[in-house]
Design an enzyme around this catalytic site. Structure first.
Site, PDB file in Angstrom:
ATOM      1  N   GLU A 211       0.832  -1.208   0.000  1.00 22.65           N
ATOM      2  CA  GLU A 211       0.000   0.000   0.000  1.00 22.65           C
ATOM      3  C   GLU A 211       0.869   1.261   0.000  1.00 22.65           C
ATOM      4  O   GLU A 211       1.055   1.904   1.042  1.00 22.65           O
ATOM      5  CB  GLU A 211      -0.950   0.007   1.207  1.00 22.65           C
ATOM      6  N   GLU A 303      -6.413  -7.184  -1.309  1.00 24.88           N
ATOM      7  CA  GLU A 303      -6.801  -7.068   0.099  1.00 24.88           C
ATOM      8  C   GLU A 303      -8.128  -6.327   0.219  1.00 24.88           C
ATOM      9  O   GLU A 303      -8.320  -5.285  -0.393  1.00 24.88           O
ATOM     10  CB  GLU A 303      -5.722  -6.306   0.879  1.00 24.88           C
TER      11      GLU A 303
END
Length: 378
Positions: A211, A303
Site C-alpha cells: 500500500e 486485500e
C-alpha cells in the site's frame, strides 16, 4: 489496510512442512472460478456446508525429475495452470479469464502460527479457496529485522500452499513508510532471492508493494520499473501485482483517480494493478472507480475487509456482498484480510484457533470468517 493495530508476536516460525501432502483432499471448483472442472477432473462428492468434513482426495501426479511436485488433480493450479494477463483480465493457461478468490494472512511476525499445513489444508479443502496471500511486512518487526528468517517463512508458506495446488501471492508488505523507494534495496534483494528459488513453480504471483501512500504515482511507477526486472531475470513468465497510490486505492484516498495510471502505465508486461477496499468505509465512490478503471486496467483486489479501513468495528456485510458481486461480474480476483485469530473484527478465526490444529467448519469462525467461507464455498 490503512492502519494496523499494534500486535504482539507469539512466536517466530511457521510450522514445519509435513510429509504426505499427496493424501490431502481436493474440493470441487467454486462458482466464481469455474462453472465446473474439466471432464478429466470431474467433481467429487462434497460434505455438508459447515460440517468440517474434508472432501475425498484424488491422486496427485508424479513430478518430473528436478521439478516441483505437480499440483493435486482438480486443484486450482491443476485446473488453470500458469496464469497470465490478457487484456484487462487474469487468464488461465488456455487464455480464458479466471477469477481467483482467497485469503490474505496477517503479518507473519504478528500471527506466526496461523499459516501452517493444517490451516492451509483447511483453506483449500474446506473453504475451497484458490489462493493465499502471504503478507510479509517489511517494517514493524518484519523483514528488515531478520531478512533470512522472514524469507524462510515465506518459502515455507509457498511450499506448503504449492503442495495443495493453491496459488500464492507473495506480498512485500510496504505500509509505513509509504514511499516504496525507501525499501528499494530490500525489495531487490528479497525478490532476487525468492524469485530464483521458486522460478520453477507456475503458481506464484508477486506483489511488490502492498500500500504505497504519501507519494505520487511517478514515485510508485519508478519503484515498480526497478523491481520488476529483478523478478523477470529469474521468473520471466509470472504475474506481478503493482500497488497504486493512496493505500492501493488507485489514488482515490489521496484525491486522485485511475487516470494517473492509465495516462502513464508501468513499462512492463504481464502486470496487474492492485485495489484495496474496506466495505464499511468504501462504498459507491470506490465501486464506481473500480468499475470504470476495469475497462482499461487489469485489476487485482489483493486485500479487502468487511469492516472499516482500521480493520476493526462492525462488519458491513451488505456492502461487502455488493462489492463481491461487482468483482464477480468483472472477474476481478480478490483476497480478504485476514487469515488470523486476533482481537479485531477483521480476523476470521476466533481467538486461540491458531494455537490448535482444527481450522475447518464454522465453530472456529468469527462473523467475518463465516461470511467469507460461505462465499468461497458458494
Amino acid at each position: 489496510m490503512h492502519r494496523r493495530a499494534a500486535l504482539t508476536s507469539t512466536g517466530v516460525a511457521l510450522a514445519a512442512l509435513v510429509a504426505g501432502w499427496a493424501a490431502l483432499t481436493v474440493p470441487t471448483a467454486n462458482a466464481d472460478t469455474d462453472a465446473a472442472p474439466p471432464a478429466a477432473t470431474s467433481p467429487t462428492p462434497t460434505s455438508p456446508a459447515g460440517s468440517g468434513t474434508p472432501d475425498p482426495a484424488p491422486a496427485t501426479r508424479e513430478p518430473a525429475a528436478g521439478q516441483p511436485a505437480a499440483a493435486p488433480a482438480g486443484s486450482p493450479v491443476d485446473r488453470h495452470g500458469r496464469l497470465r494477463v490478457c487484456g484487462v483480465h487474469l487468464c488461465d493457461q488456455a487464455g480464458e479469464p479466471v477469477q481467483l478468490r482467497g485469503m490474505s494472512s496477517h503479518g507473519l511476525q504478528f500471527f506466526p502460527d496461523c499459516l501452517n499445513p493444517d490451516s492451509l489444508a483447511a483453506l483449500r479443502t474446506d473453504w475451497r479457496a484458490d489462493f493465499v496471500r502471504v503478507a510479509m511486512y517489511v517494517q514493524e518487526g518484519g523483514f528488515e529485522t531478520d531478512p533470512a528468517g522472514f524469507t524462510s517463512r515465506v518459502d515455507e508458506a509457498v511450499e506448503t500452499a504449492s503442495a495443495l495446488g493453491l496459488y500464492v501471492v507473495v506480498d512485500f508488505h510496504v505500509l509505513t513508510p509509504g514511499d516504496p523507494l525507501v525499501n528499494l534495496d530490500r525489495a531487490r534483494s528479497f525478490f532476487a532471492d525468492v524469485a530464483t528459488r521458486h522460478a520453477g513453480r507456475t503458481n506464484v504471483l508477486w506483489e511488490i508493494a502492498n500500500e504505497p501512500n504519501g507519494v505520487d504515482w511517478a514515485t510508485i511507477k519508478s519503484y515498480a520499473e526497478q523491481v520488476i526486472p529483478v523478478i523477470r531475470a529469474a521468473d520471466p513468465d509470472s504475474v506481478v501485482l503493482v500497488g497504486t497510490r493512496g493505500f492501493s486505492s488507485l489514488g482515490v484516498s489521496e484525491g486522485a483517480d485511475e487516470t494517473e495510471v492509465t495516462d502513464d502505465p508501468v513499462d512492463a508486461g504481464n502486470i496487474m494493478y492492485t485495489f484495496h477496499f474496506y466495505a464499511a468505509s468504501h462504498r459507491d465512490l470506490q465501486r464506481d472507480t473500480v468499475a470504470r478503471a476495469a475497462r482499461s486496467l487489469p485489476l487485482f483486489v489483493s486485500e479487502f475487509g468487511t469492516q472499516t479501513f482500521t480493520g476493526d468495528g462492525p462488519n458491513d456485510l451488505d456492502s461487502a456482498t455488493t462489492w463481491l458481486d461487482l468483482l464477480q461480474r468483472l472477474k476481478i480476483s480478490y483476497s480478504m484480510w485476514s487469515y488470523s485469530d486476533g482481537p479485531e473484527s477483521n480476523s476470521v478465526f476466533r481467538r486461540g484457533t491458531c494455537a490448535g490444529t482444527d481450522f475447518t467448519g464454522t465453530a472456529v469462525l468469527t462473523e467475518s470468517g463465516q461470511f467469507i467461507r460461505t462465499r468461497l464455498r458458494g
